[in-house]
Scaffold this active site. Structure first.
Site, PDB file in Angstrom:
ATOM      1  N   ASP A   1       0.913  -1.276   0.037  1.00  0.00           N
ATOM      2  CA  ASP A   1       0.415  -0.020   0.230  1.00  0.00           C
ATOM      3  C   ASP A   1       0.682   1.062  -0.102  1.00  0.00           C
ATOM      4  O   ASP A   1       1.686   0.883   0.391  1.00  0.00           O
ATOM      5  CB  ASP A   1      -0.517  -0.005   0.851  1.00  0.00           C
ATOM      6  CG  ASP A   1       0.179   0.398   2.320  1.00  0.00           C
ATOM      7  OD1 ASP A   1       0.674  -0.875   2.709  1.00  0.00           O
ATOM      8  OD2 ASP A   1      -0.566   0.700   3.980  1.00  0.00           O
ATOM      9  N   GLU A   2       0.166   2.157  -0.528  1.00  0.00           N
ATOM     10  CA  GLU A   2       1.009   3.926  -0.598  1.00  0.00           C
ATOM     11  C   GLU A   2       2.354   3.835  -0.860  1.00  0.00           C
ATOM     12  O   GLU A   2       3.016   4.081  -0.061  1.00  0.00           O
ATOM     13  CB  GLU A   2       0.379   4.539   1.205  1.00  0.00           C
ATOM     14  CG  GLU A   2      -0.799   4.708   1.353  1.00  0.00           C
ATOM     15  CD  GLU A   2      -1.438   4.813   2.597  1.00  0.00           C
ATOM     16  OE1 GLU A   2      -2.250   5.152   3.548  1.00  0.00           O
ATOM     17  OE2 GLU A   2      -0.656   4.034   3.881  1.00  0.00           O
ATOM     18  N   ALA A   3       2.505   3.362  -1.649  1.00  0.00           N
ATOM     19  CA  ALA A   3       4.359   3.013  -1.869  1.00  0.00           C
ATOM     20  C   ALA A   3       4.480   4.125  -2.975  1.00  0.00           C
ATOM     21  O   ALA A   3       5.398   4.472  -4.079  1.00  0.00           O
ATOM     22  CB  ALA A   3       4.628   2.077  -2.575  1.00  0.00           C
ATOM     23  N   ASP A   4       4.466   5.445  -1.716  1.00  0.00           N
ATOM     24  CA  ASP A   4       4.502   6.836  -3.099  1.00  0.00           C
ATOM     25  C   ASP A   4       5.506   7.342  -3.405  1.00  0.00           C
ATOM     26  O   ASP A   4       5.882   8.368  -4.483  1.00  0.00           O
ATOM     27  CB  ASP A   4       3.810   7.896  -2.786  1.00  0.00           C
ATOM     28  CG  ASP A   4       1.737   7.657  -1.464  1.00  0.00           C
ATOM     29  OD1 ASP A   4       1.895   6.802  -2.374  1.00  0.00           O
ATOM     30  OD2 ASP A   4       1.907   8.203  -0.950  1.00  0.00           O
TER      31      ASP A   4
END
Ligand code: TNX
Length: 489
Positions: free
Chosen positions: A300-303
């Protein structure tokens, strides 16, 4: 005494026969057919607590009523599905039948709720027949041990509390930017440094599970028919990894520990072989410690990871999960890489649709539903809730209850769902009491969404059954939020 169907989650089929109520008396025994001894002991424990009587467990099938109370017998037979059961209460005897010990255990949870909270003397089981089986195979809860660590005793108490509602998976979020909570052979600094003092949000959640402590927890859960699903979050949410092992950063420079609540700023180095040596060691170790079929790899949320790197990384890592014999679960962002049909995306956002998840389903994937605006136990109940976040909105009990997972996302229907999970993130939590207060009474709402047929569910009926449960939590020493939506007794 309540009615035969006054159970959380509501059973699939209930046929009350009031004249057939059965008294659990001083002579009541549990008769255990072959293969049922362990669950028979659990049932006897429930009946002992409700009556104060000795309730011996006897091997054998005879139902001849002993003096002063009917016998309760447990049998294994086909026709009930993996976790279904039949509870037949007659004036002179009770029969619990299931195809598996898991089904018998589900029946024991039903019997427990039909018995007095804690009592002394005769107790009466309402007469009639329940035929029950789950809507979905995966009914989960998640605890975040990374933002705040909870001890094995606390997790055991959580397992006891959730198993009553036929929740059968406990997802442990073991790693994140603020901490690493599971000892990994060969990488001791993960827990020495990132499980040590000052870790967790605000530095207030230190601690870690030893490998042996984790294995004990997994076994404890298995005795209650709860499968532990370990999560190692990657390629993002890895600041704690890089604090412990700066060689896993791009330039090898020391990384500052983080105790704030920000997300999306850290990433493993996708183009370095050392990354995959680390990841493979961790996956091998976690898989070896985990008998259950699933290993959650986050995602998740691997920005801080480019879309191309994210794809490269997952195409290396998903096969490693399979190599060590596990089925990968990932937050639904993993759907972007067209994963194989064995991978399970877990939908967590609040959007009305998700093209990636719909595509994964078309490609054969099953999905776990955890939309944050329905299932996130860390959302505030209302504007006055002292704990919790509100990024997905306020989440009262009615909102947690009143939705259908099979119509939540276009292209994701009943057959495409592995199940439903309620995650509890711990940025704002500091104690087991905090955990309990956020979990109850919303988790029973999600449990009913996941277990009971949609057609058997009704908010008003649920509120009344929930209201009657309040004294049980009190007797069990479990804190719960006395939501004004519920007519508590
Ligand atoms: C989003 S849900 C996150 C977590 C936070 C949570 C807080 C998800 C896959 N990621 O990192 O703890 O929101 O509600």
């Amino acid at each position: 005494m309540g009615g035969l169907g006054d159970v959380l989650p509501v059973p699939a089929r209930v046929r009350p026969v009031p004249a057939a109520a059965c008294t659990i008396g001083p002579g009541t025994a549990v008769r255990a057919a072959p293969g049922t001894a362990a669950v028979a002991e659990q049932l006897a424990t429930v009946l002992r607590a409700a009556t104060g009587y000795p309730v011996p467990v006897q091997p054998g099938l005879s139902v001849s009523a002993a003096a002063g109370g009917g016998a309760v017998r447990l049998v294994l037979e086909d026709g009930h599905g993996d976790e279904g059961y039949r509870l037949d209460v007659r004036a002179d005897a009770v029969t619990v039948a299931a195809q598996t010990p898991a089904g018998l255990f589900a029946a024991v949870q039903t019997v427990r709720q039909l018995m007095p909270v804690a009592g002394a003397g005769d107790a009466v089981l309402p007469g009639g027949v329940i035929e029950d089986r789950p809507r979905f195979a995966y009914r989960g809860a998640m605890l975040d041990l990374a933002r705040h660590y909870f001890t094995p005793d606390e997790v055991r108490s959580y397992i006891d509390a959730i198993a009553q509602f036929k929740i059968n998976h406990l997802h442990l979020h073991l790693t994140d930017d603020q901490g690493w909570r599971l000892e990994i052979a060969g990488w001791p600094r993960l827990t020495e440094v990132s499980g040590g003092p000052g870790t967790g949000v605000d530095g207030a959640g230190p601690g870690f599970l030893t490998a042996a402590g984790y294995a004990e927890l997994v076994a404890y859960a298995a005795d209650r028919f709860v499968t532990v699903v370990p999560e190692i979050d990657m390629p993002g949410h890895v600041n704690a990894v890089q604090v412990a092992y700066p060689e896993l950063t791009r330039d090898g420079a020391a990384v500052a520990a983080r105790t704030d609540r920000a997300v999306g700023y850290s990433s493993l180095c996708v183009d370095r072989e050392q990354t995959y040596a680390f990841v493979e060691d961790v996956i091998r170790e976690v898989a070896a410690l985990t008998p259950g079929p699933y290993l959650h790899i986050g995602g998740d949320e691997a920005d801080a990871t480019s879309a191309e790197d994210y794809r490269t990384f997952l195409h290396r890592v998903l096969p490693l999960v399979a190599k060590y014999g596990k089925r990968a679960i990932g937050w639904h962002e993993v759907a972007a890489v067209e994963p194989p049909g064995t991978v399970v995306p877990q939908f967590w956002r609040t959007a009305a649709d998700d093209a990636g998840v719909a595509r994964a389903v078309a490609g054969g994937c099953q999905v776990i539903m955890s939309p944050a605006d329905r299932t996130y136990l860390d959302m505030k109940y209302d504007a006055d809730s002292p704990l919790g976040l509100d990024w997905a909105g306020l989440l009262d009990v009615a909102r947690a209850y009143d939705w259908d997972p099979a119509t939540r996302l276009p292209g994701v229907g009943e057959q495409d769902l592995l199940g439903v999970e309620a995650p509890l993130w711990s940025e704002t939590l500091r104690s087991l009491t905090d955990v309990q207060t956020m979990t109850f009474p919303r988790l029973p709402a999600i449990a009913e969404v996941a277990w009971s047929p949609q057609a058997a569910r009704d908010w008003d009926a649920f509120r009344r059954r929930l209201a009657a449960f309040g004294p049980r939590w009190t007797a069990q020493g479990i804190a719960y939020h006395r939501s004004p939506e519920i007519p508590w007794v």
